[in-house]
Design an enzyme around this catalytic site. Structure first.
Site, PDB file in Angstrom:
ATOM      1  N   LYS A 148      -2.055   8.537   3.268  1.00 36.88           N
ATOM      2  CA  LYS A 148      -1.015   7.662   2.730  1.00 36.88           C
ATOM      3  C   LYS A 148       0.362   7.906   3.341  1.00 36.88           C
ATOM      4  CE  LYS A 148      -3.659   7.297  -1.553  1.00 36.88           C
ATOM      5  NZ  LYS A 148      -4.075   5.899  -1.711  1.00 36.88           N
ATOM      6  N   TYR A 197     -10.996  10.924  -7.658  1.00 39.29           N
ATOM      7  CA  TYR A 197     -11.497  10.132  -6.528  1.00 39.29           C
ATOM      8  C   TYR A 197     -11.021  10.799  -5.254  1.00 39.29           C
ATOM      9  CZ  TYR A 197     -12.085   6.084  -3.386  1.00 39.29           C
ATOM     10  OH  TYR A 197     -12.454   5.251  -2.363  1.00 39.29           O
ATOM     11  N   ASP A 256      -6.817  18.050  -2.970  1.00 31.57           N
ATOM     12  CA  ASP A 256      -6.773  16.723  -2.339  1.00 31.57           C
ATOM     13  C   ASP A 256      -5.389  16.119  -2.631  1.00 31.57           C
ATOM     14  OD1 ASP A 256      -8.724  13.622  -2.642  1.00 31.57           O
ATOM     15  OD2 ASP A 256      -6.935  14.168  -1.498  1.00 31.57           O
TER      16      ASP A 256
HETATM   17  P1  KE4 Z   1      -8.508   6.452   1.819  1.00 31.29           P
HETATM   18  O1  KE4 Z   1      -9.850   6.685   2.485  1.00 31.29           O
HETATM   19  O2  KE4 Z   1      -8.507   5.235   0.906  1.00 31.29           O
HETATM   20  O3  KE4 Z   1      -7.353   6.444   2.834  1.00 31.29           O
HETATM   21  O4  KE4 Z   1      -8.197   7.722   0.900  1.00 31.29           O
HETATM   22  C1  KE4 Z   1      -9.133   8.083  -0.076  1.00 31.29           C
HETATM   23  C2  KE4 Z   1      -8.445   8.898  -1.156  1.00 31.29           C
HETATM   24  C3  KE4 Z   1      -8.653  10.269  -1.174  1.00 31.29           C
HETATM   25  N1  KE4 Z   1      -8.050  11.049  -2.099  1.00 31.29           N
HETATM   26  C4  KE4 Z   1      -7.217  10.518  -3.026  1.00 31.29           C
HETATM   27  C5  KE4 Z   1      -6.563  11.420  -4.027  1.00 31.29           C
HETATM   28  C6  KE4 Z   1      -6.963   9.119  -3.040  1.00 31.29           C
HETATM   29  O5  KE4 Z   1      -6.123   8.604  -3.976  1.00 31.29           O
HETATM   30  C7  KE4 Z   1      -7.589   8.294  -2.092  1.00 31.29           C
HETATM   31  C8  KE4 Z   1      -7.397   6.791  -2.067  1.00 31.29           C
HETATM   32  N2  KE4 Z   1      -6.663   6.235  -3.150  1.00 31.29           N
HETATM   33  C9  KE4 Z   1      -6.977   4.865  -3.515  1.00 31.29           C
HETATM   34  C10 KE4 Z   1      -6.005   4.445  -4.626  1.00 31.29           C
HETATM   35  N3  KE4 Z   1      -6.209   5.160  -5.812  1.00 31.29           N
HETATM   36  C11 KE4 Z   1      -6.917   3.938  -2.357  1.00 31.29           C
HETATM   37  C12 KE4 Z   1      -6.859   2.462  -2.731  1.00 31.29           C
HETATM   38  C13 KE4 Z   1      -8.122   1.749  -2.303  1.00 31.29           C
HETATM   39  O6  KE4 Z   1      -9.232   2.309  -2.499  1.00 31.29           O
HETATM   40  O7  KE4 Z   1      -7.981   0.612  -1.794  1.00 31.29           O
END
Ligand code: KE4
Length: 428
Positions: A267, A144, A239
């Site tokens: 994060k 993801y 990523d």
């Molecule tokens: P955000 O757009 O949610 O800040 O980041 C996206 C993203 C990109 N790359 C990786 C490896 C990520 O884990 C994420 C976001 N992680 C999820 C949890 N697995 C965010 C939680 C959510 O979607 O509320």
């Protein structure tokens, strides 16, 4: 455990917010419960609106590596806010933040701040396409990278959890430019590169997967990606939104000593405020406007409050080398304890861990990619999740997520967690 205030709020929320939440995975849908509405957090603990207290293993999905409401970060935010919250103009703090990120992350020579991990990965892909003049990208089934259109193809995390890894609304023409390989299977990447009618602009990977649950790279896998990218002039993007500053100060690229061409962050870099970043080789980053033609912008990018929070957290992490040792000790203690419990009960479930991120998979198969992760019994997981929650242990509400340990998780928290784990496994 009383939950009527949470339930009331959830019913109200659903009338005005899609699914009652501002991010799908928070809805507890895949574990068949109503979410708990959180009132406050401190250290390793959360309190919900009904007064229930939990040991937290989500940590806001990664940022809270030093625990919630960390005093130095709170102080930095409140002090900075006294001079204003955002100017839409450059500030000294952004320069200091960029210098610190470039110092800490091996592959980053130049960096651009954005407001989320999604913005970071969307920008990195656009930059790779601009730099190579190519359109096709390769991602991995179950990984993801945020909700950008190019990534909602066999996506992990919430998309996998809700069974919508290929979201509607992504134009077929665009989705067709995203090829998906199998994580930990370098042959699947070689076959895609060889077989693609068009040359590949970028390969993007979670160097340690968190969004299928935690899955480490097999020896040679990341090295294999690096050499395929070198051979075919493909931009290698790691990523590290989740792994950056989580598994080591310089992220997975430091841990495995492999340099991508671009890296994305999020994060932890925001210390709990909205921050993402993308950076890498100067030669590539120079293409980003206004130094180059590849356009990307953001009203609140690098805003003072987020920079103050992020800079303080990164400074704390880089000034105290023992932090990662402490996290490793606590995390391996928890891992050993859970494995002992599984052995006692005769369960062959799999626990994957890298540093302070881990997942207990409800399958007896070794979990090395999306297909093996999907053999997990998600119903069994849901029962276990509910029993842990009732025992005041707050886990990620999905089999396909990583849990996180902070330096605020001490002996007492680990012992309580292991006790709850044994009881919950027994009766789930
Ligand atoms: P955000 O757009 O949610 O800040 O980041 C996206 C993203 C990109 N790359 C990786 C490896 C990520 O884990 C994420 C976001 N992680 C999820 C949890 N697995 C965010 C939680 C959510 O979607 O509320």
């Amino acid at each position: 455990m009383k939950t009527n205030k949470s339930n009331k709020l959830f019913s109200k929320a659903k009338t005005k917010i899609p699914g009652g939440v501002n991010s799908p995975v928070r809805a507890f849908k895949s574990v068949g419960l109503d979410p708990r509405f959180i009132k406050k957090a401190k250290g390793a603990y959360l309190w919900d609106v009904d007064g229930n207290k939990y040991i937290d293993y989500i940590g806001s999905w990664g940022p809270m590596i030093l625990g919630h409401a960390q005093p130095d970060i709170l102080h930095a935010i409140t002090e900075t806010a006294k001079s204003g919250t955002s100017f839409g103009a450059p500030t000294e703090l952004e320069v200091k933040m960029a210098e610190l990120v470039c110092k800490l992350v091996p592959s980053i020579e130049m960096v651009r701040m954005v407001n989320s991990g999604t913005e970071a990965t969307m920008s990195a892909i656009r930059l790779a396409r601009a730099y190579t003049g190519r359109d096709v990208i390769i991602k991995f089934d179950g990984c993801y990278h945020g909700h950008g259109d190019s990534f909602l193809i066999k996506a992990g995390s919430g998309a996998e959890t809700l069974g919508i890894p290929d979201s509607p609304g992504v134009p077929k023409t665009l989705g067709g430019l995203t090829l998906t390989a199998r994580y930990n299977d370098i042959g699947s990447v070689e076959r895609l590169v060889r077989g693609s009618r068009f040359e590949v602009a970028a390969i993007i990977v979670e160097p340690i997967v968190g969004n299928m649950g935690c899955i480490p790279p097999k020896p040679g896998f990341l090295e294999g990606l690096r050499s395929i990218c070198d051979k075919h002039g493909i931009v290698f993007i790691m990523d590290e939104v989740m792994t950056g500053f989580r598994v080591a100060l310089g992220g997975a690229q430091r841990l495995y000593n492999i340099k991508p061409d671009l890296a994305t962050l999020g994060k932890i870099i925001g210390g709990g405020l909205p921050v993402g970043a993308y950076g890498g080789k100067k030669e590539i980053m120079q293409m980003v406007a206004p130094s180059g033609p590849m356009y990307q912008a953001g009203t609140l990018s690098g805003n003072p409050l987020a920079m103050a929070a992020g800079y303080t957290l990164l400074s704390l992490l880089s000034n105290n080398k023992s932090i990662y040792k402490i996290l490793e000790q606590t995390s391996s203690w928890l891992e050993d304890g859970i494995k002992e419990n599984l052995k006692k009960l005769g369960f062959g479930y799999q626990l994957n861990r890298v540093g302070s991120m881990f997942t207990l998979f409800f399958t007896e198969q070794n979990v090395v990619d999306a297909d093996s992760a999907r053999t997990s019994d998600t119903k069994q997981f849901a029962k276990y999740f509910a029993k842990m929650l009732n025992r005041e242990i707050y886990l990620p509400p999905s089999q396909f997520e990583a849990a996180f340990i902070s330096t605020a998780h001490n002996e007492r928290e680990i012992e309580l967690t292991l006790k709850a784990n044994l009881q919950s496994l027994k009766h789930s």
